[in-house]
Design an enzyme around this catalytic site. Sequence first.
Site, PDB file in Angstrom:
ATOM      1  N   SER A  12       0.819  -1.210   0.000  1.00 28.91           N
ATOM      2  CA  SER A  12       0.000   0.000   0.000  1.00 28.91           C
ATOM      3  C   SER A  12       0.856   1.264   0.000  1.00 28.91           C
ATOM      4  O   SER A  12       0.365   2.342  -0.308  1.00 28.91           O
ATOM      5  CB  SER A  12      -0.916   0.007   1.223  1.00 28.91           C
ATOM      6  OG  SER A  12      -0.142  -0.073   2.400  1.00 28.91           O
ATOM      7  N   CYS A  74       2.119  -6.689   1.820  1.00 27.21           N
ATOM      8  CA  CYS A  74       1.237  -5.827   2.603  1.00 27.21           C
ATOM      9  C   CYS A  74       0.417  -6.755   3.484  1.00 27.21           C
ATOM     10  O   CYS A  74      -0.267  -7.646   2.968  1.00 27.21           O
ATOM     11  CB  CYS A  74       0.336  -5.035   1.653  1.00 27.21           C
ATOM     12  SG  CYS A  74      -1.026  -4.170   2.444  1.00 27.21           S
ATOM     13  N   GLU A 153       5.971   6.118   8.320  1.00 23.82           N
ATOM     14  CA  GLU A 153       5.996   6.878   7.057  1.00 23.82           C
ATOM     15  C   GLU A 153       6.441   8.323   7.294  1.00 23.82           C
ATOM     16  O   GLU A 153       6.784   9.029   6.355  1.00 23.82           O
ATOM     17  CB  GLU A 153       4.631   6.826   6.371  1.00 23.82           C
ATOM     18  CG  GLU A 153       4.226   5.403   6.009  1.00 23.82           C
ATOM     19  CD  GLU A 153       3.893   5.174   4.542  1.00 23.82           C
ATOM     20  OE1 GLU A 153       3.261   6.043   3.944  1.00 23.82           O
ATOM     21  OE2 GLU A 153       4.254   4.097   4.015  1.00 23.82           O
TER      22      GLU A 153
END
Length: 270
Positions: A12, A74, A153
């Site tokens: 993703s 993922c 992230e």
Amino acid sequence: MMDNRSIGVFDSGLGGLTAVKQISKELPNENIVYFGDTGRVPYGTRSKETIIKYSKSDVNFLLSRDVKVIVVACGTASSVALPVIKDEYDLPIIGVVDAAANAAVDATVNKKIGIIGTSGTIKSCAYEKVIKNLMPDAVTYQKACPLFVPLVENGHFETQVARLVTEEYLQDIKAEGVDTLILGCTHYPLLKKVIGEYMGENVTLIDAGAEVAKSVKKMFAENEMMIAGCQKGETDFFVSDDIDSFESLGGLFLEKKIDGRVEKIDIERY
């Protein structure tokens, strides 16, 4: 009979790069095509229907690059979409769930296994089902950790924020006395140091990306799918959103610089 086509990997976002790193380590001669669906991240909070739809388009894109196997790097897509879509395609599609669950069952001594992942992964109970199948008397403890992906992230690997969130999420699992913990999302290895420090040295951490890389190597060896020759494999990167942020943060996941090999694609076309 050697097969010189590439290995396709999708995630993703950036997390699947931890799997790419491990696949490159296990199979250094293989070429890899990586797709990070950065425009539609995260998958972990989406509905089952949406995760399946996104995963199919990711697979279709990788098929357009003529790959010989697809690794679903993922945890959410492996848990939710893979059981539904894997029979729709005529090439092997491997997810992280089976590999990590097998490794956890091999590692546990007291048969208490913790599982952490996105909300979608935990809701699917995919890891739990495989573990119960392999070791019916195992006791599993699951916990959704939705803040871990945005933390990683945004580069929070070993910060105070990462430590506080880790403690908040893992205190119940730690209190249950698990001796094995599955990091059921490929972003989580970036938090391995913080998670390991909190859980203690007697808890084995299972890295889903590393385990799926071993599975791919085993499958290639058994089916003569290795690439011919001994040249070093190359990786091509594709994303569905901003290239610059993928390059800068992706280098941290891979532990080497990504430069000039990233292309943005319109994933809605697939």
